[in-house]
Structures are given as structure tokens and as C-alpha cells.
Design a protein around this motif. Structure first.
Motif, short mmCIF file in Angstrom:
data_model
loop_
_atom_site.label_atom_id
_atom_site.label_comp_id
_atom_site.label_asym_id
_atom_site.label_seq_id
_atom_site.Cartn_x
_atom_site.Cartn_y
_atom_site.Cartn_z
N ALA A 70 0.82 -1.21 0.00
CA ALA A 70 0.00 0.00 0.00
C ALA A 70 0.85 1.26 0.00
CB ALA A 70 -0.93 0.00 1.21
N GLU A 71 2.15 1.11 -0.25
CA GLU A 71 3.08 2.23 -0.26
C GLU A 71 3.08 2.97 1.08
OE1 GLU A 71 5.27 3.07 -2.65
OE2 GLU A 71 4.63 1.38 -3.90
N LEU A 72 3.00 2.20 2.17
CA LEU A 72 3.06 2.74 3.52
C LEU A 72 4.28 2.17 4.23
CD1 LEU A 72 -0.72 2.43 4.48
CD2 LEU A 72 0.52 4.53 3.94
N PRO A 73 4.82 2.88 5.21
CA PRO A 73 6.03 2.39 5.88
C PRO A 73 5.72 1.27 6.87
CG PRO A 73 5.33 4.47 6.85
CD PRO A 73 4.43 4.23 5.66
N PRO A 74 6.46 0.18 6.83
CA PRO A 74 6.33 -0.84 7.87
C PRO A 74 7.00 -0.36 9.16
CG PRO A 74 8.10 -1.42 6.39
CD PRO A 74 7.46 -0.18 5.81
N GLN A 105 5.90 -1.44 -2.72
CA GLN A 105 5.60 -2.50 -3.69
C GLN A 105 4.17 -2.35 -4.21
OE1 GLN A 105 6.36 -6.09 -1.51
NE2 GLN A 105 8.55 -5.72 -1.35
N GLY A 106 3.75 -1.12 -4.38
CA GLY A 106 2.38 -0.87 -4.81
C GLY A 106 2.05 -1.37 -6.19
N TRP A 107 3.07 -1.64 -7.00
CA TRP A 107 2.81 -2.12 -8.36
C TRP A 107 2.50 -3.61 -8.42
CZ3 TRP A 107 7.67 -0.97 -6.45
CH2 TRP A 107 8.57 -2.03 -6.41
N TYR A 108 2.69 -4.34 -7.32
CA TYR A 108 2.44 -5.78 -7.31
C TYR A 108 0.95 -6.06 -7.53
CZ TYR A 108 7.03 -7.55 -5.97
OH TYR A 108 8.35 -7.91 -5.96
N GLU A 109 0.67 -6.97 -8.45
CA GLU A 109 -0.70 -7.36 -8.74
C GLU A 109 -0.94 -8.82 -8.38
OE1 GLU A 109 -1.19 -4.63 -12.81
OE2 GLU A 109 -0.84 -6.79 -12.94
N VAL A 110 -2.22 -9.16 -8.22
CA VAL A 110 -2.56 -10.57 -8.03
C VAL A 110 -2.39 -11.29 -9.37
CG1 VAL A 110 -4.15 -10.02 -6.16
CG2 VAL A 110 -5.01 -10.21 -8.51
N GLN A 111 -2.59 -12.57 -9.37
CA GLN A 111 -2.29 -13.36 -10.57
C GLN A 111 -3.40 -13.32 -11.62
OE1 GLN A 111 -0.97 -17.31 -9.70
NE2 GLN A 111 -1.05 -17.99 -11.84
N ASP A 112 -4.66 -13.42 -11.19
CA ASP A 112 -5.74 -13.63 -12.16
C ASP A 112 -6.88 -12.62 -12.09
OD1 ASP A 112 -4.60 -15.99 -13.27
OD2 ASP A 112 -5.29 -17.12 -11.51
N ILE A 113 -7.19 -12.06 -10.94
CA ILE A 113 -8.39 -11.24 -10.79
C ILE A 113 -8.22 -9.91 -11.51
CG2 ILE A 113 -10.00 -10.20 -9.16
CD1 ILE A 113 -8.93 -12.14 -7.06
N PRO A 114 -9.04 -9.61 -12.51
CA PRO A 114 -8.85 -8.39 -13.29
C PRO A 114 -9.19 -7.13 -12.50
CG PRO A 114 -10.86 -9.51 -13.96
CD PRO A 114 -10.17 -10.43 -13.00
N PRO A 116 -14.16 0.62 -10.06
CA PRO A 116 -14.22 1.32 -8.78
C PRO A 116 -12.87 1.41 -8.05
CG PRO A 116 -16.07 -0.18 -9.00
CD PRO A 116 -15.15 -0.48 -10.15
N LEU A 117 -11.91 0.58 -8.45
CA LEU A 117 -10.60 0.60 -7.78
C LEU A 117 -9.55 1.38 -8.56
CD1 LEU A 117 -10.39 -3.12 -6.56
CD2 LEU A 117 -11.14 -1.11 -5.27
N LYS A 118 -9.96 2.07 -9.62
CA LYS A 118 -9.01 2.78 -10.45
C LYS A 118 -8.26 3.88 -9.69
CE LYS A 118 -9.39 0.96 -14.62
NZ LYS A 118 -8.21 0.42 -15.37
N PHE A 119 -8.89 4.41 -8.62
CA PHE A 119 -8.23 5.48 -7.86
C PHE A 119 -6.93 5.01 -7.24
CE2 PHE A 119 -10.58 3.19 -4.67
CZ PHE A 119 -9.81 3.26 -3.52
N LEU A 120 -6.78 3.69 -7.06
CA LEU A 120 -5.55 3.16 -6.48
C LEU A 120 -4.36 3.33 -7.41
CD1 LEU A 120 -6.90 -0.13 -4.86
CD2 LEU A 120 -6.23 1.97 -3.70
N GLU A 121 -4.61 3.46 -8.69
CA GLU A 121 -3.51 3.66 -9.64
C GLU A 121 -2.78 4.96 -9.35
OE1 GLU A 121 -5.59 1.22 -13.36
OE2 GLU A 121 -5.51 3.42 -13.37
N LEU A 165 -3.11 6.54 -6.33
CA LEU A 165 -2.79 6.56 -4.91
C LEU A 165 -1.52 5.78 -4.58
CD1 LEU A 165 -3.84 7.56 -2.16
CD2 LEU A 165 -5.07 5.40 -1.94
N ILE A 166 -1.35 4.59 -5.15
CA ILE A 166 -0.22 3.74 -4.75
C ILE A 166 0.62 3.25 -5.92
CG2 ILE A 166 -1.43 2.95 -2.69
CD1 ILE A 166 -1.99 0.31 -4.08
N ASN A 167 0.29 3.65 -7.16
CA ASN A 167 1.06 3.14 -8.30
C ASN A 167 1.54 4.25 -9.23
OD1 ASN A 167 2.22 0.91 -9.62
ND2 ASN A 167 0.52 0.76 -11.07
N GLU A 168 1.66 5.45 -8.71
CA GLU A 168 2.23 6.58 -9.45
C GLU A 168 1.52 6.83 -10.77
OE1 GLU A 168 6.38 5.81 -9.81
OE2 GLU A 168 6.78 6.11 -7.67
N GLY A 169 0.22 6.57 -10.79
CA GLY A 169 -0.55 6.84 -11.99
C GLY A 169 -0.50 5.76 -13.04
N GLN A 170 0.28 4.71 -12.82
CA GLN A 170 0.36 3.61 -13.78
C GLN A 170 -0.87 2.72 -13.65
OE1 GLN A 170 2.92 3.40 -16.04
NE2 GLN A 170 3.56 5.37 -15.14
#
Length: 221
Positions: free
Chosen positions: A114-118, A135-144, A148-153, A155-160
Motif C-alpha cells: 500500500a506504499e506505507l512504511p512498515p 511495492q504498490g505495483w504488485y498485482e494478483v495473478q488472475d483477478i482483473p 471502482p478501484l481505479k483510484f488506487l492507480e 494513490l499507490i502506483n504513481e498513476g500507472q
């Protein structure tokens, strides 16, 4: 106070029931697709695994709240009340310490996704590690990815853009469930300290139910 507790119970029970129902529906749909249409829902298995994880982890804290976990109290019942309460306090303290350690581990595992400090520290948090690489760019294997979750791009993936949903979503249950587990043990500790309970688990529920059934049968006779 009772209304608030009842509302919380309903929310937790609804979430757990919804997870169980969705697991059943997704699995059934995948079986139908496979055997009737010779097809496959690629993301069904992974989604079911994640929902099962949510179900187990959230259910664990709810079971502590309802004192529904299994326990052996044969020796505990032989002890005097004072010693029994002392043993219960010792047990709940051990559980609370363990839950705090789980909470730290859960946060440290989830936070980079989630791009937060441990946290720093081996056993208990001593601060925050802002130098940890996210590690916000890490994705799951299959779930597209869904809209509604596009805002996370941003928030945690630098717009990618994401092709699959980010791991931060399914793994969010780790800190949430461990926080709830810690709170439940803290509530149990408070109840034992105030003398409202002398153990973590409910005692002899089966025997009590059998006695009630026998009593009802005796009334009918």
C-alpha cells in the motif's frame, strides 16, 4: 450500549455470511462453466482463496468475541475461583501479546503493498521504516482490475494502470483482522479483570444444550 453491540454483531455476521455465500456462488458458476460450456472462469479459484482467507481471519476475531473457540477446561473447573481468575488473566495476557505480535507482522507484510512504511523492531514496533521500498505495483495473478478501484492507480502506483487488482486489496484483511483480534482479546481481558468472566471460552455449551433438551422433553411428558 446493547444496540451498538447488536449492530456490530450484525455487521460482522453479514460480512462473514456474504463471503461464504459469494464463495459458493463463484465456485458453482465455475463448475457450471467448466462442465456445461467447456470453459473456465480464470479468476474464480484465486478469488475463492482470497475470500476464504477473509472468512477465516475475520471469523477468528468474531469467535473470540463470542467465546466460541474450542477450549479444555477440565483442570480449570477443579480450581478455586481466585486461582481460576488468575489463570484466565494469564491466558488472556499471553493471547493479547501474541495478537499484538501478529498485528505488527500483518502490518509490516501489508504496508509495502500500500506504499506505507512498515514498522521497525523485531518483536514490537519501535518506529516506522520510511526507507523501505514500496511495492504498490504488485498485482494478483488472475483477478482483473475493476473500475471502482481505479483510484488506487494514482494513490499507490504513481498513476500507472493495473491489469489485475493490486495485492494491497486482498491482503488488507491481514492488519484489519489482527487489529480486531487484538481488540477482542483486550475486551476479554477487561471482562475477566472486572470479574464478569473467569475464562476465555464458553464452558460446557453442549452439556447445557442437552440439559435444556431433556428439560423440554420432560415438560412434554
Amino acid at each position: 450500549m446493547q444496540t451498538r453491540h447488536s449492530t456490530t454483531d450484525r455487521i460482522e455476521e453479514t460480512v462473514i455470511a456474504a463471503l461464504l455465500g459469494l464463495m459458493t456462488m463463484v465456485t458453482f458458476a465455475n463448475v457450471v462453466a467448466r462442465y456445461l460450456f467447456n470453459s473456465n472462469i480464470l479468476w474464480a479459484l484465486e478469488l475463492t482463496v482470497f475470500m476464504f482467507g477473509w472468512l477465516v481471519l475475520l471469523g477468528a476475531s468474531y469467535a473470540v468475541k463470542k467465546r466460541a473457540h474450542l477450549g479444555v477446561d477440565a483442570l480449570l473447573n477443579m480450581m478455586p475461583q481466585g486461582l481460576r481468575r488468575g489463570m484466565a488473566l494469564f491466558s488472556v495476557t499471553c493471547c493479547l501479546v501474541f495478537a499484538l505480535m501478529l498485528l505488527k507482522g500483518a502490518w509490516d507484510y501489508w504496508a509495502p503493498y500500500a506504499e506505507l512504511p512498515p514498522t521497525t523492531g523485531r518483536w514490537f514496533p519501535t518506529g516506522l521504516n520510511f526507507e523501505m521500498r514500496g511495492q504498490g505495483w504488485y498485482e494478483v495473478q488472475d483477478i482483473p482490475m475493476i473500475a471502482p478501484l481505479k483510484f488506487l492507480e494514482t494513490l499507490i502506483n504513481e498513476g500507472q494502470s493495473y491489469e489485475k487488482i493490486p495485492k494491497a486489496i486482498p491482503y488488507l484483511v491481514l492488519p484489519i483482522s489482527m487489529l480486531l483480534l487484538t481488540l477482542r482479546f483486550a475486551q476479554a481481558a477487561g471482562a475477566i479483570w472486572r470479574g464478569e468472566s473467569d475464562r476465555l471460552v464458553a464452558s460446557h455449551e453442549v452439556e447445557d444444550e442437552l440439559e435444556n433438551i431433556r428439560a423440554q422433553q420432560g415438560e412434554h411428558e
